[in-house]
Design a protein around this motif. Structure first.
Motif, PDB file in Angstrom:
ATOM      1  N   ALA A 332       0.856  -1.190   0.000  1.00 40.48           N
ATOM      2  CA  ALA A 332       0.000   0.000   0.000  1.00 40.48           C
ATOM      3  C   ALA A 332       0.891   1.238   0.000  1.00 40.48           C
ATOM      4  CB  ALA A 332      -0.886   0.005   1.242  1.00 40.48           C
ATOM      5  N   VAL A 333       0.609   2.161  -0.914  1.00 35.66           N
ATOM      6  CA  VAL A 333       1.356   3.409  -0.965  1.00 35.66           C
ATOM      7  C   VAL A 333       0.412   4.514  -0.506  1.00 35.66           C
ATOM      8  CG1 VAL A 333       2.604   5.020  -2.436  1.00 35.66           C
ATOM      9  CG2 VAL A 333       2.808   2.563  -2.836  1.00 35.66           C
ATOM     10  N   ALA A 334       0.828   5.248   0.509  1.00 40.96           N
ATOM     11  CA  ALA A 334      -0.056   6.251   1.104  1.00 40.96           C
ATOM     12  C   ALA A 334      -0.010   7.569   0.328  1.00 40.96           C
ATOM     13  CB  ALA A 334       0.346   6.488   2.552  1.00 40.96           C
ATOM     14  N   PHE A 335      -1.186   8.174   0.170  1.00 40.06           N
ATOM     15  CA  PHE A 335      -1.316   9.505  -0.395  1.00 40.06           C
ATOM     16  C   PHE A 335      -2.027  10.386   0.637  1.00 40.06           C
ATOM     17  CE2 PHE A 335      -0.606   6.897  -4.031  1.00 40.06           C
ATOM     18  CZ  PHE A 335       0.042   7.697  -4.953  1.00 40.06           C
ATOM     19  N   PRO A 336      -1.269  10.914   1.602  1.00 35.37           N
ATOM     20  CA  PRO A 336      -1.914  11.692   2.658  1.00 35.37           C
ATOM     21  C   PRO A 336      -2.594  12.946   2.109  1.00 35.37           C
ATOM     22  CG  PRO A 336       0.493  11.566   2.991  1.00 35.37           C
ATOM     23  CD  PRO A 336       0.184  10.801   1.754  1.00 35.37           C
ATOM     24  N   LYS A 337      -2.042  13.506   1.026  1.00 39.05           N
ATOM     25  CA  LYS A 337      -2.673  14.655   0.366  1.00 39.05           C
ATOM     26  C   LYS A 337      -2.643  14.384  -1.133  1.00 39.05           C
ATOM     27  CE  LYS A 337       0.189  17.633   2.017  1.00 39.05           C
ATOM     28  NZ  LYS A 337       1.002  18.768   2.423  1.00 39.05           N
ATOM     29  N   THR A 363      -3.634   4.451  -1.254  1.00 34.35           N
ATOM     30  CA  THR A 363      -4.548   4.628  -0.153  1.00 34.35           C
ATOM     31  C   THR A 363      -4.485   6.059   0.341  1.00 34.35           C
ATOM     32  OG1 THR A 363      -4.918   3.960   2.139  1.00 34.35           O
ATOM     33  CG2 THR A 363      -2.772   3.498   1.265  1.00 34.35           C
ATOM     34  N   GLY A 364      -5.650   6.688   0.521  1.00 29.80           N
ATOM     35  CA  GLY A 364      -5.663   8.050   1.042  1.00 29.80           C
ATOM     36  C   GLY A 364      -6.508   9.011   0.224  1.00 29.80           C
ATOM     37  N   ASP A 365      -6.053  10.244   0.161  1.00 30.44           N
ATOM     38  CA  ASP A 365      -6.803  11.336  -0.463  1.00 30.44           C
ATOM     39  C   ASP A 365      -6.548  11.335  -1.962  1.00 30.44           C
ATOM     40  OD1 ASP A 365      -8.179  13.642  -0.994  1.00 30.44           O
ATOM     41  OD2 ASP A 365      -6.639  14.981  -0.200  1.00 30.44           O
ATOM     42  N   ILE A 366      -7.499  10.825  -2.702  1.00 30.52           N
ATOM     43  CA  ILE A 366      -7.302  10.676  -4.141  1.00 30.52           C
ATOM     44  C   ILE A 366      -8.470  11.307  -4.886  1.00 30.52           C
ATOM     45  CG2 ILE A 366      -7.253   8.959  -5.997  1.00 30.52           C
ATOM     46  CD1 ILE A 366      -5.854   7.151  -3.718  1.00 30.52           C
ATOM     47  N   LEU A 367      -8.166  12.151  -5.872  1.00 29.19           N
ATOM     48  CA  LEU A 367      -9.210  12.787  -6.672  1.00 29.19           C
ATOM     49  C   LEU A 367      -9.612  11.860  -7.818  1.00 29.19           C
ATOM     50  CD1 LEU A 367      -7.738  16.383  -7.072  1.00 29.19           C
ATOM     51  CD2 LEU A 367      -9.316  15.550  -5.349  1.00 29.19           C
ATOM     52  N   THR A 368     -10.836  12.027  -8.275  1.00 34.55           N
ATOM     53  CA  THR A 368     -11.298  11.156  -9.361  1.00 34.55           C
ATOM     54  C   THR A 368     -10.345  11.205 -10.539  1.00 34.55           C
ATOM     55  OG1 THR A 368     -12.617  12.944 -10.266  1.00 34.55           O
ATOM     56  CG2 THR A 368     -13.731  11.408  -8.831  1.00 34.55           C
ATOM     57  N   ASP A 369      -9.855  12.409 -10.838  1.00 33.61           N
ATOM     58  CA  ASP A 369      -9.022  12.564 -12.017  1.00 33.61           C
ATOM     59  C   ASP A 369      -7.658  11.899 -11.868  1.00 33.61           C
ATOM     60  OD1 ASP A 369     -10.536  15.049 -13.575  1.00 33.61           O
ATOM     61  OD2 ASP A 369     -10.890  14.852 -11.437  1.00 33.61           O
ATOM     62  N   GLN A 370      -7.328  11.523 -10.639  1.00 32.07           N
ATOM     63  CA  GLN A 370      -6.031  10.897 -10.427  1.00 32.07           C
ATOM     64  C   GLN A 370      -6.075   9.390 -10.642  1.00 32.07           C
ATOM     65  OE1 GLN A 370      -5.449  12.673  -6.439  1.00 32.07           O
ATOM     66  NE2 GLN A 370      -3.572  13.512  -7.278  1.00 32.07           N
ATOM     67  N   VAL A 371      -7.282   8.844 -10.591  1.00 30.78           N
ATOM     68  CA  VAL A 371      -7.385   7.385 -10.674  1.00 30.78           C
ATOM     69  C   VAL A 371      -6.737   6.828 -11.953  1.00 30.78           C
ATOM     70  CG1 VAL A 371      -8.985   5.439 -10.736  1.00 30.78           C
ATOM     71  CG2 VAL A 371      -9.364   7.313  -9.129  1.00 30.78           C
ATOM     72  N   ARG A 375      -3.574   4.170 -12.053  1.00 28.79           N
ATOM     73  CA  ARG A 375      -3.677   2.904 -12.756  1.00 28.79           C
ATOM     74  C   ARG A 375      -2.494   2.755 -13.727  1.00 28.79           C
ATOM     75  NH1 ARG A 375      -9.358   3.038 -14.845  1.00 28.79           N
ATOM     76  NH2 ARG A 375     -10.053   2.661 -12.721  1.00 28.79           N
ATOM     77  N   ARG A 376      -2.209   3.836 -14.424  1.00 30.85           N
ATOM     78  CA  ARG A 376      -1.130   3.753 -15.417  1.00 30.85           C
ATOM     79  C   ARG A 376       0.228   3.569 -14.754  1.00 30.85           C
ATOM     80  NH1 ARG A 376      -0.506   7.932 -19.591  1.00 30.85           N
ATOM     81  NH2 ARG A 376       0.963   6.339 -20.213  1.00 30.85           N
ATOM     82  N   CYS A 377       0.366   4.041 -13.527  1.00 24.35           N
ATOM     83  CA  CYS A 377       1.643   3.864 -12.839  1.00 24.35           C
ATOM     84  C   CYS A 377       1.763   2.472 -12.226  1.00 24.35           C
ATOM     85  CB  CYS A 377       1.828   4.942 -11.773  1.00 24.35           C
ATOM     86  SG  CYS A 377       2.273   6.548 -12.492  1.00 24.35           S
ATOM     87  N   GLY A 378       0.719   1.682 -12.306  1.00 18.35           N
ATOM     88  CA  GLY A 378       0.830   0.296 -11.850  1.00 18.35           C
ATOM     89  C   GLY A 378      -0.047  -0.079 -10.672  1.00 18.35           C
ATOM     90  N   PHE A 379      -0.813   0.882 -10.135  1.00 20.58           N
ATOM     91  CA  PHE A 379      -1.712   0.534  -9.035  1.00 20.58           C
ATOM     92  C   PHE A 379      -2.873  -0.303  -9.573  1.00 20.58           C
ATOM     93  CE2 PHE A 379       0.275   4.397  -7.268  1.00 20.58           C
ATOM     94  CZ  PHE A 379       0.626   3.928  -6.014  1.00 20.58           C
ATOM     95  N   ASP A 380      -3.279  -1.317  -8.791  1.00 19.81           N
ATOM     96  CA  ASP A 380      -4.431  -2.112  -9.222  1.00 19.81           C
ATOM     97  C   ASP A 380      -5.502  -2.195  -8.130  1.00 19.81           C
ATOM     98  OD1 ASP A 380      -3.111  -3.734  -7.471  1.00 19.81           O
ATOM     99  OD2 ASP A 380      -2.797  -5.402  -8.849  1.00 19.81           O
ATOM    100  N   ALA A 381      -5.333  -1.401  -7.077  1.00 21.86           N
ATOM    101  CA  ALA A 381      -6.347  -1.391  -6.023  1.00 21.86           C
ATOM    102  C   ALA A 381      -6.320  -0.019  -5.352  1.00 21.86           C
ATOM    103  CB  ALA A 381      -6.045  -2.480  -5.001  1.00 21.86           C
ATOM    104  N   LEU A 382      -7.459   0.372  -4.809  1.00 27.96           N
ATOM    105  CA  LEU A 382      -7.561   1.686  -4.169  1.00 27.96           C
ATOM    106  C   LEU A 382      -8.328   1.576  -2.865  1.00 27.96           C
ATOM    107  CD1 LEU A 382      -8.997   3.777  -7.150  1.00 27.96           C
ATOM    108  CD2 LEU A 382      -6.678   3.959  -6.277  1.00 27.96           C
ATOM    109  N   THR A 383      -7.840   2.247  -1.829  1.00 25.15           N
ATOM    110  CA  THR A 383      -8.704   2.490  -0.680  1.00 25.15           C
ATOM    111  C   THR A 383      -8.769   4.001  -0.521  1.00 25.15           C
ATOM    112  OG1 THR A 383      -6.784   2.002   0.687  1.00 25.15           O
ATOM    113  CG2 THR A 383      -8.484   0.344   0.627  1.00 25.15           C
ATOM    114  N   VAL A 384      -9.924   4.540  -0.856  1.00 22.71           N
ATOM    115  CA  VAL A 384     -10.067   5.971  -1.039  1.00 22.71           C
ATOM    116  C   VAL A 384     -10.759   6.610   0.149  1.00 22.71           C
ATOM    117  CG1 VAL A 384     -11.016   7.690  -2.612  1.00 22.71           C
ATOM    118  CG2 VAL A 384     -10.349   5.460  -3.479  1.00 22.71           C
ATOM    119  N   THR A 385     -10.258   7.751   0.591  1.00 20.51           N
ATOM    120  CA  THR A 385     -10.952   8.459   1.660  1.00 20.51           C
ATOM    121  C   THR A 385     -11.813   9.594   1.112  1.00 20.51           C
ATOM    122  OG1 THR A 385      -9.015   9.881   1.934  1.00 20.51           O
ATOM    123  CG2 THR A 385      -9.196   7.985   3.392  1.00 20.51           C
ATOM    124  N   ASN A 386     -11.455  10.089  -0.066  1.00 17.99           N
ATOM    125  CA  ASN A 386     -12.174  11.212  -0.647  1.00 17.99           C
ATOM    126  C   ASN A 386     -13.589  10.790  -1.078  1.00 17.99           C
ATOM    127  OD1 ASN A 386     -13.082  12.932  -2.931  1.00 17.99           O
ATOM    128  ND2 ASN A 386     -11.165  13.995  -2.526  1.00 17.99           N
TER     129      ASN A 386
END
Lengths: 427, 552
Positions: A332-337, A363-371, A375-386
């Motif tokens: 899990a890679v955290a995105f606090p902001k 995992t963390g604060d992720i905007l829709t436009d960032q998804v 994905r392109r950077c290699g993430f295949d799962a999300l736990t979103v707080t936004n």
């Protein structure tokens, strides 16, 4: 009839209101099992079939015998978890022959899920909830997507939780669940079996009265609840496939809240938790371990050999433990902001440089436009707080640019999405 | 010039639709301003003092007539009849209404333009020499590589949330007209040991509140490995650039704090790992892109030279125009013409719809349909035959843009300042106008010669005041606008940051202060051939200080 079937057919979304379900439940005599099944299969939702699911357990023969009387060619779903007793698989064959059922479909767990979460086949021991989740809930969910609902063999006398089970239920995802045997007692079952000389599950003679997967089922003693042998010693009575029924009967809300992990296009229950109070390297499984904790307790974690994950915070020198990456089922890679974009580089390094193939979640604060970027950077799962992002994911409302002008070389990046000179064979 | 293929078209169309949806959500109230802000910023939409401002990218400053006409149309339809060309070779519209922005973007997409990455902490529009592909002194046309960088950097998934914005400039000529050493990355063409052409890479330059001249990070990188090298720099920056303080987040601070040698080692390590990976640029692709920028079909020109001395007597204004506003072309009988957007007393960089359309017509007729925007806020007709020079000049006279003042004291760079900008601490435009008026006499300007004045309305330095031969910085001092004067800055290959002469002065006093500095220069220069900046280098700042503040 209190409810015209054509009305239901027209009103597809939602298929029926709570009120209509209440009305349905008044339609049939408690013991009119065949009536309920006929109505469910033939009239309830014309053009939208209901599924039949069976565990081929101790009492399953009763429902299947009724189904065979109405339609022996009806598809019957069986969860082949890979953990059944050999006797159960034998019993499937016996029933098929005896009742003339022609269409039994085996639902198997997703191979990738098994590889990721249960590589050693021991998940039932470390985390039975997650084991049920990947071996039962997920495969069944996939199969039920084609159906407007399903017919089960549950009875209100089986457990305390099932005490008020009606003939018809509306699930939280607006599906109809039909329980033709809802009012049958244990004695009714016994009498019916004898009357029709139904074949007995081979394990019943060995004291098994409710039969699930081999590792989590034990025999019951005289005077014990018939389901007491399921998940013995654990505070667990249901595998998860039956949790999601009408709020008056159980509490579907709790289960929905658990669906916090977005993966493969939908929200599912998250088998992982974040390291915290009460976690210990020796015993904890399915936990995302912060880098420093891993480094301090590396030997203990390795000795315990539980499936675990790694948590990377921005700024962590995660490359220091590069040799351990393949021990993690999930990173899990955290995105606090949302403005802190370091995790994008981390993901590409993990995928492209270190060849990490397990689950990679943001995992963390992720905007829709960032998804799409994630994905392109290699993430295949999300736990979103936004909240807005959650909503957009739920509604499949991500606005996406499907072509891209630069390659990132990550696994799974569709080579056709980019310029001809940048296209590569998918590795 | 580059033409979109179906791929680029789909890319921009989808992005436009995506933004239209975001605007719809904002207007319906589904998104509040806080949620909308990061989304709009990724599409060049700012909220300024009075209204939204839309910044449209002009990729490496290259425009076609059709595109300029469309910009004119947008100015007329959705703005107040004008646009503002910026020091980043972009154009800004100052008065669009939010619900018109999706329409504007759709109309831009029709002519292969967009506002992607004109704001936000991402890789911004790549800028270059306004005479690229035309200049006589060019080693290589930088536009194909600029286009390849544009493609690589557009919605790059890894580099869209950098610590801060990131600007890349590229020049193919030894004379640096793109100020590459004041960019996060500067690329300068260089001939390698075996005669092959590649790039010298500079990193960590910038203006703003901490002006710095970029340091050389690599002497030579060939075309094939350039993207991998850029990606290596960006990755090191994305990982290690400061995120704790917005004012210390640019790569120049990272380079300054860690030291260029450390950064070089990190970048080289990263580069070594991905050098031969997916970003390796095949020669065929470079050739394919280069083909878009093939030189136009020049005609045989009758007139090979112009008799300037004679013209100076018969038509001095036209002679001045030729002397100042033309630049040597690699092709005999051709020049590049600068259309000065600095008419006396005008707002630097502003163009009306009518002016834009007229210039587009001239480009179509006399410059093979091509136009450029310079970072000095002028437009350029890159390929004009000497035979057509008079026609071009007369066309410009008709729209009051024939001032022959390129590079002179009235060719002032100015940011929008407090007249528009939400960040500004003082007005810039009125200062530019008053200086322009004070030195309006052509003879006076000619006497002074090359002199670049640059004005910023706050320390963010959008007006490049640090690198003005004379720089003016507008500040707010207890609620009163106050202007600080610097001397000796230089954006060229001899890059230098100017020195502050002393305490700030009132806006009304600025033109007189400039005159004092100019008079001192004229008095002290060795000959009319010694330019202001050369004289400053010889004399040092002391006499200028004295001229402004007297002896103390």
């Amino acid at each position: 009839m209190a409810l015209a079937s054509s009305n239901l057919a027209e009103a597809k979304a939602p298929r029926a209101s709570d009120l209509e379900i209440v009305a349905l439940n008044g339609m049939f005599d408690e013991r009119d099992t065949l009536g309920v099944i006929r109505y469910a299969l033939e009239e309830l939702l014309p053009g939208e079939p209901l599924a039949v699911v069976s565990s081929f357990g101790a009492d399953s023969a009763v429902l299947l015998h009724h189904i065979a009387q109405v339609d022996p060619h009806k598809e019957v779903l069986f969860l082949e978890t890979g953990k059944h007793f050999a006797e159960t698989l034998e019993y499937v064959e016996t029933i098929k022959q005896r009742f003339g059922l022609t269409n039994i479909r085996f639902l198997e767990p997703d191979a990738a899920d098994l590889k990721r979460f249960d590589p050693h086949g021991t998940l039932w021991d470390t985390d039975p909830d997650s084991c049920c989740h990947i071996r039962k809930t997920e495969p069944l969910k996939g199969a039920l997507d084609q159906y407007a609902g399903w017919i089960t063999g549950r009875r209100r006398h089986q457990t305390q939780e099932r005490g008020v089970l009606p003939h018809f239920e509306l699930t939280s995802d607006v599906r109809i669940k039909v329980n033709p045997l809802a009012y049958w007692t244990y004695e009714d079952v016994k009498a019916y079996k004898a009357e029709h000389d139904l074949p007995e599950h081979p394990l019943v003679q060995h004291g098994y009265r409710s039969i699930g997967c081999a590792p989590c089922t034990s025999a019951t003693r005289e005077g014990e609840d018939p389901r007491a042998g399921r998940w013995r010693g654990l505070n667990k009575a249901e595998c998860g496939i039956h949790f999601d029924f009408n709020g008056q009967i159980a509490s579907p809300a709790a289960k929905l809240e658990n669906r916090t992990l977005f993966k493969s296009g939908r929200f599912i229950a998250d088998p992982f938790h974040v390291w915290g109070e009460g976690d210990a390297p020796e015993t904890s499984a399915y936990v995302h371990v912060p880098l420093a904790i891993w480094q301090e307790n590396r030997d203990a974690f390795i000795a315990a050999d539980h499936p675990i994950g790694l948590l990377i915070e921005p700024g962590d020198d995660f490359e220091a433990i590069a040799e351990d990456f393949d021990r993690f089922a999930s990173i899990a890679v955290a995105f606090p902001k949302f403005t802190d974009g370091r995790g994008y580089s981390y993901a590409r390094l993990l995928r492209e440089r270190y060849g990490f193939t397990g689950e990679l979640r943001a995992t963390g604060d992720i905007l829709t436009d960032q998804v799409p970027f994630l994905r392109r950077c290699g993430f295949d799962a999300l736990t979103v707080t936004n909240e807005a992002t959650k909503k957009a994911l739920e509604n499949d409302a991500l606005a996406e640019v499907s072509v891209y002008l630069q390659p990132v070389g990550s696994r799974g990046e569709a080579p056709v999405g980019t310029r001809p000179f940048l296209r590569r064979a998918d590795q | 010039m580059y033409r979109y293929d179906e791929f680029d078209a789909a890319f921009v169309r989808q992005r436009t639709e995506q933004f239209a949806d975001q605007v719809r959500r904002r207007i319906s109230g589904e998104l509040n301003e806080d949620q909308f802000r990061p989304l709009r910023l990724m599409n060049g939409l700012y909220l300024q003092l009075h209204a939204y401002m839309l910044r449209v990218a002009v990729p490496y400053g290259t425009l076609s007539s059709k595109q300029l006409r469309r910009l004119a149309e947008i100015a007329r339809k959705y703005d107040r009849g004008y646009g503002h060309f910026t020091t980043r070779q972009n154009i800004q519209f100052n008065w669009p209404r939010l619900n018109d922005v999706p329409k504007i973007l759709a109309e831009l997409a029709d002519v292969e333009m967009h506002a992607i990455q004109t704001s936000g902490n991402c890789i911004r529009n790549v800028t270059t020499d306004q005479f690229a592909g035309a200049a006589a002194d060019e080693i290589i046309d930088p536009r194909p590589i600029a286009e390849i960088i544009r493609q690589w950097s557009s919605l790059h998934p890894e580099f869209t949330f950098l610590p801060r914005k990131f600007k890349i400039a590229i020049t193919g000529a030894p004379q640096d007209r793109a100020a590459v050493k004041f960019h996060d990355i500067g690329l300068m063409a260089k001939t390698g040991p075996n005669g092959e052409i590649g790039w010298t890479v500079y990193v960590g330059g910038g203006l703003g509140r901490t002006p710095m001249v970029a340091k050389q990070i690599r002497d030579f990188v060939d075309h094939e490995h350039l993207l991998a090298y850029l990606e290596a720099i960006l990755r090191v920056y994305n990982r290690y650039g400061r995120r704790d303080n917005k004012y210390k987040a640019r790569i120049k601070i990272l380079v300054h704090e860690a030291g260029i040698d450390t950064i070089r080692d990190q970048v080289e390590e990263e580069f070594a790992a991905m050098k031969d990976g997916i970003l390796k640029l095949p020669q065929e692709e470079l050739d394919r892109i280069t083909a878009y920028f093939a030189a136009p079909a020049f005609k045989e020109v009758e007139q090979k030279t112009i008799d300037l001395p004679k013209l100076k007597i018969t038509d001095p204004a036209f002679a001045r125009f030729i002397e100042r506003n033309t630049h040597p072309h690699f092709r005999d009988g051709y020049v590049s013409v600068t259309v000065s957007m600095k008419p006396i007393g005008g707002t630097p960089g502003d163009a009306t719809d009518i002016q834009m359309e007229a210039i587009a017509d001239l480009a179509e007729k006399y410059s093979f349909d091509e136009l450029r925007v310079s970072h000095e806020q002028n437009l350029v007709l890159p390929h004009v035959a000497l035979d057509d020079l008079r026609a071009v000049y007369e066309g410009l006279v008709d729209i009051d843009l024939a001032e022959g003042n390129t590079g002179l004291i009235t060719d002032i760079i100015s940011c929008p300042g407090l007249d528009y900008c939400a960040l500004a601490t003082a007005r810039s435009i009125p200062i530019a106008k008053s200086i322009s008026q004070k030195f309006s006499a052509p003879e006076r300007q000619e006497q002074i010669g090359d002199l670049k004045i640059k004005i910023s309305g706050c320390i963010n330095a959008c007006g490049h005041h640090h690198v003005g031969h004379i720089g003016i910085l507008g500040l707010d001092r207890k609620g009163v606008e106050n202007y600080q004067i610097t001397v000796g800055g230089d954006a060229s290959e001899d890059a230098a940051v100017g020195s502050i002469l002393g305490a700030g002065i009132a806006g009304d006093d600025v033109p007189d202060a400039i005159e004092k500095l100019v008079d001192l220069y004229i008095e002290k220069r060795e000959s009319a051939d010694e330019t202001f900046i050369a004289a400053f280098r010889r004399l040092g700042e002391a006499p200028f200080k004295e001229a402004l503040y007297g002896t103390r």
